[in-house]
Design a protein around this motif. Structure first.
Motif, PDB file in Angstrom:
ATOM      1  N   GLU A   1       7.789  21.558  -9.286  1.00 12.36           N
ATOM      2  CA  GLU A   1       7.193  20.138  -8.919  1.00 12.36           C
ATOM      3  C   GLU A   1       8.371  19.059  -9.706  1.00 12.36           C
ATOM      4  O   GLU A   1       8.503  19.497 -10.875  1.00 12.36           O
ATOM      5  CB  GLU A   1       5.954  19.882  -9.535  1.00 12.36           C
ATOM      6  CG  GLU A   1       5.287  18.341  -9.390  1.00 12.36           C
ATOM      7  CD  GLU A   1       3.935  18.204  -9.901  1.00 12.36           C
ATOM      8  OE1 GLU A   1       3.586  17.222 -10.439  1.00 12.36           O
ATOM      9  OE2 GLU A   1       3.098  19.217  -9.475  1.00 12.36           O
TER      10      GLU A   1
ATOM     11  N   SER B   1       7.676  15.226  -5.589  1.00  8.22           N
ATOM     12  CA  SER B   1       7.945  16.109  -4.633  1.00  8.22           C
ATOM     13  C   SER B   1       7.952  17.529  -5.079  1.00  8.22           C
ATOM     14  O   SER B   1       7.909  17.651  -6.524  1.00  8.22           O
ATOM     15  CB  SER B   1       9.431  15.730  -4.167  1.00  8.22           C
ATOM     16  OG  SER B   1       9.665  16.657  -3.417  1.00  8.22           O
TER      17      SER B   1
ATOM     18  N   ARG C   1       0.096  20.693  -7.019  1.00  9.52           N
ATOM     19  CA  ARG C   1      -0.340  19.953  -5.945  1.00  9.52           C
ATOM     20  C   ARG C   1       0.103  20.356  -4.541  1.00  9.52           C
ATOM     21  O   ARG C   1       1.346  20.244  -4.399  1.00  9.52           O
ATOM     22  CB  ARG C   1      -0.376  18.486  -6.181  1.00  9.52           C
ATOM     23  CG  ARG C   1      -1.168  18.030  -7.290  1.00  9.52           C
ATOM     24  CD  ARG C   1      -0.630  16.283  -7.551  1.00  9.52           C
ATOM     25  NE  ARG C   1      -0.774  15.504  -6.553  1.00  9.52           N
ATOM     26  CZ  ARG C   1      -0.332  14.057  -6.434  1.00  9.52           C
ATOM     27  NH1 ARG C   1       0.238  13.775  -7.238  1.00  9.52           N
ATOM     28  NH2 ARG C   1      -0.337  13.676  -5.141  1.00  9.52           N
ATOM     29  N   SER C   2      -0.606  20.889  -3.706  1.00 10.59           N
ATOM     30  CA  SER C   2      -0.038  20.986  -2.223  1.00 10.59           C
ATOM     31  C   SER C   2       0.403  19.840  -1.680  1.00 10.59           C
ATOM     32  O   SER C   2       1.175  20.009  -0.609  1.00 10.59           O
ATOM     33  CB  SER C   2      -1.055  21.679  -1.487  1.00 10.59           C
ATOM     34  OG  SER C   2      -2.275  21.055  -1.363  1.00 10.59           O
ATOM     35  N   ASP C   3      -0.131  18.701  -1.654  1.00 15.47           N
ATOM     36  CA  ASP C   3       0.183  17.735  -1.020  1.00 15.47           C
ATOM     37  C   ASP C   3       1.557  17.222  -1.292  1.00 15.47           C
ATOM     38  O   ASP C   3       2.134  16.344  -0.547  1.00 15.47           O
ATOM     39  CB  ASP C   3      -0.696  16.349  -1.193  1.00 15.47           C
ATOM     40  CG  ASP C   3      -0.887  15.971  -2.530  1.00 15.47           C
ATOM     41  OD1 ASP C   3      -1.028  16.697  -3.473  1.00 15.47           O
ATOM     42  OD2 ASP C   3      -0.648  14.826  -2.899  1.00 15.47           O
ATOM     43  N   LEU C   4       2.042  17.561  -2.574  1.00 12.78           N
ATOM     44  CA  LEU C   4       3.664  17.376  -2.792  1.00 12.78           C
ATOM     45  C   LEU C   4       4.769  18.059  -2.304  1.00 12.78           C
ATOM     46  O   LEU C   4       5.846  17.759  -2.243  1.00 12.78           O
ATOM     47  CB  LEU C   4       3.711  17.139  -4.125  1.00 12.78           C
ATOM     48  CG  LEU C   4       2.807  16.186  -5.400  1.00 12.78           C
ATOM     49  CD1 LEU C   4       3.267  16.307  -6.678  1.00 12.78           C
ATOM     50  CD2 LEU C   4       3.168  14.797  -4.703  1.00 12.78           C
TER      51      LEU C   4
ATOM     52  N   ASP D   1       7.109  19.859   0.093  1.00 11.63           N
ATOM     53  CA  ASP D   1       8.110  19.346   0.954  1.00 11.63           C
ATOM     54  C   ASP D   1       8.799  20.497   1.595  1.00 11.63           C
ATOM     55  O   ASP D   1       9.424  20.044   2.532  1.00 11.63           O
ATOM     56  CB  ASP D   1       9.097  18.324   0.480  1.00 11.63           C
ATOM     57  CG  ASP D   1       8.477  17.038   0.021  1.00 11.63           C
ATOM     58  OD1 ASP D   1       7.983  16.343   1.039  1.00 11.63           O
ATOM     59  OD2 ASP D   1       8.923  16.202  -1.094  1.00 11.63           O
TER      60      ASP D   1
ATOM     61  N   ASN E   1      -0.687  26.310   6.993  1.00  9.76           N
ATOM     62  CA  ASN E   1      -1.385  25.571   6.364  1.00  9.76           C
ATOM     63  C   ASN E   1      -1.047  24.341   5.755  1.00  9.76           C
ATOM     64  O   ASN E   1      -1.547  23.219   6.107  1.00  9.76           O
ATOM     65  CB  ASN E   1      -2.258  26.466   5.214  1.00  9.76           C
ATOM     66  CG  ASN E   1      -3.339  25.650   4.434  1.00  9.76           C
ATOM     67  OD1 ASN E   1      -2.953  24.548   3.913  1.00  9.76           O
ATOM     68  ND2 ASN E   1      -4.444  26.260   4.196  1.00  9.76           N
ATOM     69  N   LEU E   2       0.082  24.492   5.290  1.00  2.00           N
ATOM     70  CA  LEU E   2       0.925  23.293   4.792  1.00  2.00           C
ATOM     71  C   LEU E   2       1.565  22.266   6.053  1.00  2.00           C
ATOM     72  O   LEU E   2       1.664  21.118   5.458  1.00  2.00           O
ATOM     73  CB  LEU E   2       1.870  23.794   3.665  1.00  2.00           C
ATOM     74  CG  LEU E   2       1.366  24.485   2.484  1.00  2.00           C
ATOM     75  CD1 LEU E   2       2.452  24.831   1.563  1.00  2.00           C
ATOM     76  CD2 LEU E   2       0.523  23.404   1.732  1.00  2.00           C
TER      77      LEU E   2
ATOM     78  N   LYS F   1       4.731  22.489   6.533  1.00  4.40           N
ATOM     79  CA  LYS F   1       5.857  22.001   5.875  1.00  4.40           C
ATOM     80  C   LYS F   1       7.041  23.188   6.353  1.00  4.40           C
ATOM     81  O   LYS F   1       6.821  24.129   6.641  1.00  4.40           O
ATOM     82  CB  LYS F   1       5.966  22.220   4.455  1.00  4.40           C
ATOM     83  CG  LYS F   1       4.974  21.020   3.868  1.00  4.40           C
ATOM     84  CD  LYS F   1       5.432  19.585   4.464  1.00  4.40           C
ATOM     85  CE  LYS F   1       4.498  18.526   3.834  1.00  4.40           C
ATOM     86  NZ  LYS F   1       4.792  17.109   4.060  1.00  4.40           N
TER      87      LYS F   1
END
Length: 285
Positions: free
Chosen positions: A18, A22, A51-54, A56, A77-78, A80
């Motif tokens: 992290e 990002s 954090r999965s929302d970060l 990329d 799932n992601l 990405k």
């Protein structure tokens, strides 16, 4: 840069990185349920403070099951992009029995790629896979090198590793434990060969070369049968020699057996053992 080893070893490998707004995953060798959790239970990513929302992108080193077993489910799932060499991603697609519903992008060793806030440079390693690679991952002036699943470290690999401020480095086996252990001879030869896995002395030799320039060394992919975290850590400390006090060391072990707990030595401190799993530690570089 924050670093969490979510899984390490023959049962699965995954690292979360992290940066400033990002994040990246390196490999996805455990199930999406274990890594990302469910509606009712947190996964290792959240337990580690990630954090999965970060996220990329997902960097893939090679197509062996302990590195891609959960890739399809995690990617779906992601939603990405997964990045890997042509050989790696072709092998991943061929192995799939279910649809891949997320982007896949092929990359070339020696070329830099911008993924989120990171600059990623893949480099060739020596392993019995189709087209395996390690990664030099930069954010601003901070550089982390991820190098596991390689039987040797070549001069070209060292030229990349030596540019890093921290390393996630394979320290797979103790040569004596491998020699006297229960594995069949063909498997022993494979592990110890040039396309196998780095031993504790091999990892120590790398650290000897870069000890004056790194701040963090995470020893990874430890064998359940042929290594112990304390042995890997002791060997690494010998390799670092006079630089050992200025480098934080961690021998990542997700083996869920008493007596094989992760080992950590903070900068300027004596080493300590812990009973918690390695994904509960977060490192800063």
């Amino acid at each position: 840069m924050k670093i969490s080893v979510l899984a390490s070893g023959s049962k699965g490998n995954c690292v979360y990185l992290e940066g400033d707004g990002s994040a990246l995953l390196v490999d996805a060798g455990r199930s999406a349920r274990e890594l990302l959790g469910t509606k009712t239970k947190q996964g290792r990513l959240a337990e580690s403070g990630g954090r999965s929302d970060l996220i990329d992108g997902i960097l893939v080193t090679h197509e062996h099951g302990d590195h891609i077993k959960g890739l399809a489910a995690v990617g779906n799932n992601l939603q990405k992009t997964a990045y890997g060499t042509v050989g790696t991603m072709d092998a991943f697609i061929r192995q799939r029995t279910s649809p891949v519903r997320f982007p896949v992008q092929t990359i070339k060793c020696g070329t830099q790629y911008e993924i989120g806030n990171f600059i990623v440079e893949p480099f060739a390693i020596s392993h019995d896979a189709t087209e395996p690679c390690g990664y030099l991952i930069s954010e601003g002036s901070t550089r982390l090198c991820y190098c596991t699943d390689t039987g040797i470290v070549t001069e070209s690999m060292m030229s990349v590793i030596s540019r890093a401020d921290g390393v996630i480095l394979e320290s797979n086996h103790c040569p004596e434990m491998l020699r006297t252990g229960p594995y069949p001879e063909f498997l022993k030869r494979r592990i110890a060969g040039n396309r196998g896995h780095l031993s504790n002395p091999d990892a120590a030799a790398v650290l000897r070369e870069i000890g004056d320039s790194i701040h963090l060394a995470i020893l990874a992919h430890l064998s359940e049968e042929n290594n112990e975290p304390a042995l890997a850590l002791s060997s690494a400390q010998e390799g670092l020699s006079l630089h050992a006090e200025s480098v934080e060391l961690f021998a990542a072990s997700t083996v869920e057996l008493e007596g094989k707990a992760p080992m950590r030595k903070k900068q300027g401190s004596s080493r300590e053992s812990c009973c918690d799993e390695c994904w509960q530690y977060q490192f800063s570089l």
